[in-house]
Write a protein that holds these residues in place. Structure first.
Motif, PDB file in Angstrom:
ATOM      1  N   GLY A 112       0.816  -1.206   0.000  1.00 34.64           N
ATOM      2  CA  GLY A 112       0.000   0.000   0.000  1.00 34.64           C
ATOM      3  C   GLY A 112       0.853   1.260   0.000  1.00 34.64           C
ATOM      4  N   VAL A 113       1.959   1.255   0.753  1.00 40.40           N
ATOM      5  CA  VAL A 113       2.853   2.412   0.794  1.00 40.40           C
ATOM      6  C   VAL A 113       3.544   2.602  -0.555  1.00 40.40           C
ATOM      7  CG1 VAL A 113       4.904   3.377   1.891  1.00 40.40           C
ATOM      8  CG2 VAL A 113       3.198   2.193   3.276  1.00 40.40           C
ATOM      9  N   GLU A 114       4.041   1.506  -1.129  1.00 40.92           N
ATOM     10  CA  GLU A 114       4.702   1.609  -2.437  1.00 40.92           C
ATOM     11  C   GLU A 114       3.733   2.118  -3.501  1.00 40.92           C
ATOM     12  OE1 GLU A 114       8.244  -1.745  -2.240  1.00 40.92           O
ATOM     13  OE2 GLU A 114       6.414  -2.170  -3.366  1.00 40.92           O
ATOM     14  N   SER A 115       2.503   1.597  -3.497  1.00 36.08           N
ATOM     15  CA  SER A 115       1.524   2.027  -4.500  1.00 36.08           C
ATOM     16  C   SER A 115       1.191   3.500  -4.347  1.00 36.08           C
ATOM     17  CB  SER A 115       0.256   1.173  -4.368  1.00 36.08           C
ATOM     18  OG  SER A 115      -0.747   1.611  -5.271  1.00 36.08           O
ATOM     19  N   THR A 116       0.995   3.955  -3.102  1.00 37.40           N
ATOM     20  CA  THR A 116       0.674   5.366  -2.881  1.00 37.40           C
ATOM     21  C   THR A 116       1.825   6.261  -3.302  1.00 37.40           C
ATOM     22  OG1 THR A 116      -0.739   4.734  -1.016  1.00 37.40           O
ATOM     23  CG2 THR A 116      -0.070   7.039  -1.161  1.00 37.40           C
ATOM     24  N   ALA A 117       3.065   5.885  -2.940  1.00 37.53           N
ATOM     25  CA  ALA A 117       4.225   6.683  -3.334  1.00 37.53           C
ATOM     26  C   ALA A 117       4.340   6.756  -4.859  1.00 37.53           C
ATOM     27  CB  ALA A 117       5.494   6.094  -2.723  1.00 37.53           C
TER      28      ALA A 117
END
Length: 440
Positions: A352-357
């Motif tokens: 989720g963090v990678e996708s948002t970034a």
């Protein structure tokens, strides 16, 4: 409130190690002085609290008692603040100091009588009056145990200075004593050993009794109220994140629907019409039909390219397979404006963090290419102790905003749905700096 850039971690130096004997003596000294000092302090607060409360209540009807009562409450508050500092070393936990209600900005009378409406101040007064009970009990136990322990262990040193009555030899013969002085010393030394052996437990027990009584009145109610407040704030944040996630999902679906309608759908409609026209002309004009089919193949390839681009916008395969650094490198390579990318290699993060970034950078680069008229873009991704900082800065015209109706509002919803914070600094004619702080 701290800035989104201040996500740093401080590391405390390790405490010096102490031997068990030193820790034992240190804690025994702390507990002893806490109880011994607590008795005279409790006596003072008892007299001040009861006297001030009685005088204040009895004369409140003629208004004289109100200042007396307020003064008594403020004295109780001062004693409570000192007690919170004293109980920390005893229980081994740093006590929090409650935030008292403030009447700043209001009238003089309201500020003066403010302590009367503060519940914690009244709890301070209750502690000031009733602390004498555990203080007295603890003081008696500590004095008795210390006196008998020291007196019993040192009895052989000072026994000679005490007058002794004549020995009752008949009683000694009845009890079976042979050496009266030796037995007396042995008995008193045994008493000293017993009280010295149990000294630490008794002193520790009464010190904890007094300290936890103080903590229950002076700290626990405030901490419970604070926990309730934090739970309510966490609930509100969770609701905001849920609403942001729903909004971001709705915006993404509308954008995807619009892109499919304006791109692949139109090409597929044209493709169907061209193939139908070619089918009708195969018998009469085969060459024209072949040209239409060739054009239809070109339309098919372009449609596939657009579908691949849309699929990258939904879930980029390179991000899933190779991680954030590789995905951002590919994203920077496709941008029509030169990109200075600073994304060091790091271990795989939460998806989720990678996708948002990734989407922060992708949306920012898209906006830069469309609206900023910039000549260069700088993209930076930094991993810190508490999260991920993503920064996109350009030298364009500026004027970007997170307000509803602007292009970045959907991106703000996506970041807030991930629990992060998005900040934009975009003065007119001063370029744009977009920063997202994502928690890990």
């Amino acid at each position: 409130m701290p800035s989104v850039y201040d996500m740093t971690t401080t590391y405390a130096e390790p405490a010096p190690t102490r031997s068990p004997a030193r820790r034992y003596l240190r804690q025994l000294g702390i507990d002893t002085q806490y109880v011994l000092l607590g008795f005279p302090i409790g006596l003072i607060t008892l007299v001040v609290g009861i006297t001030g409360f009685a005088v204040g209540i009895s004369t409140a009807i003629i208004w004289i008692g109100l200042p007396v009562l307020v003064g008594t409450l403020m004295l109780a508050r001062g004693f409570a603040m000192a007690e919170r500092a004293r109980i920390g070393p005893v229980i081994g936990v740093k006590s929090t100091h409650p935030i008292y209600r403030s009447k700043r900005g209001e009238g003089f009378l309201r500020r003066t009588l403010g302590p009367l409406s503060d519940g914690q101040t009244w709890l301070d007064l209750v502690h000031a009056i009733f602390r004498f009970i555990p203080s007295t009990i603890g003081f008696c136990f500590v004095v008795v145990w210390w006196a008998l322990a020291l007196g019993g262990l040192s009895y052989p040193l000072w026994d000679w200075s005490l007058p002794h009555p004549p020995d009752n030899y008949e009683l000694h013969e009845l009890l079976g004593f042979q050496d009266t002085m030796a037995n007396r010393m042995l008995l008193n030394f045994a008493i000293g050993v017993f009280f010295a052996g149990t000294l630490s437990w008794v002193v520790r027990g009464v010190a904890l009794m007094e300290a936890w009584f103080a903590r229950g009145l002076l700290v626990s109610v405030y901490e419970l109220r604070r926990q309730v407040t934090e739970a309510e704030q966490a609930r509100d944040v969770a609701q905001l994140q849920k609403a942001a996630a729903v909004s971001a999902e709705a915006v993404a679906l509308r954008k995807l629907e619009r892109d499919i309608h304006d791109g692949p759908q139109q090409r597929l409609v044209r493709l169907a019409m061209d193939l139908g026209r070619a089918e009708q002309q195969f018998a009469d004009d085969p060459e024209r039909a072949r040209a239409i089919v060739a054009e239809a193949l070109t339309q098919t390839r372009e449609t596939l390219d657009e579908l691949r681009a849309l699929s990258r916008g939904i879930a980029p395969p390179i991000l899933v397979d190779r991680g954030l650094q590789a995905a951002l490198t590919a994203l920077a390579g496709r941008c029509t404006i030169p990109v200075d990318l600073d994304a060091p290699a790091m271990e795989r993060l939460d998806p989720g963090v990678e996708s948002t970034a990734y989407f922060v950078v992708a949306e920012a680069l898209t906006n830069v290419a469309k609206h900023s008229h910039a000549s260069e873009v700088q993209v930076s991704v930094q991993r810190i102790a508490t999260g991920l900082i993503v920064t996109v800065a350009d030298d364009g015209v500026g004027g970007a905003s997170l307000a509803k109706g602007h292009g970045l509002s959907g991106l703000d919803d996506r970041v807030r749905a991930a629990g992060g914070v998005l900040a934009v600094d975009s003065p007119q004619d001063g370029g744009t700096r977009l920063t997202a702080a994502l928690p890990l």
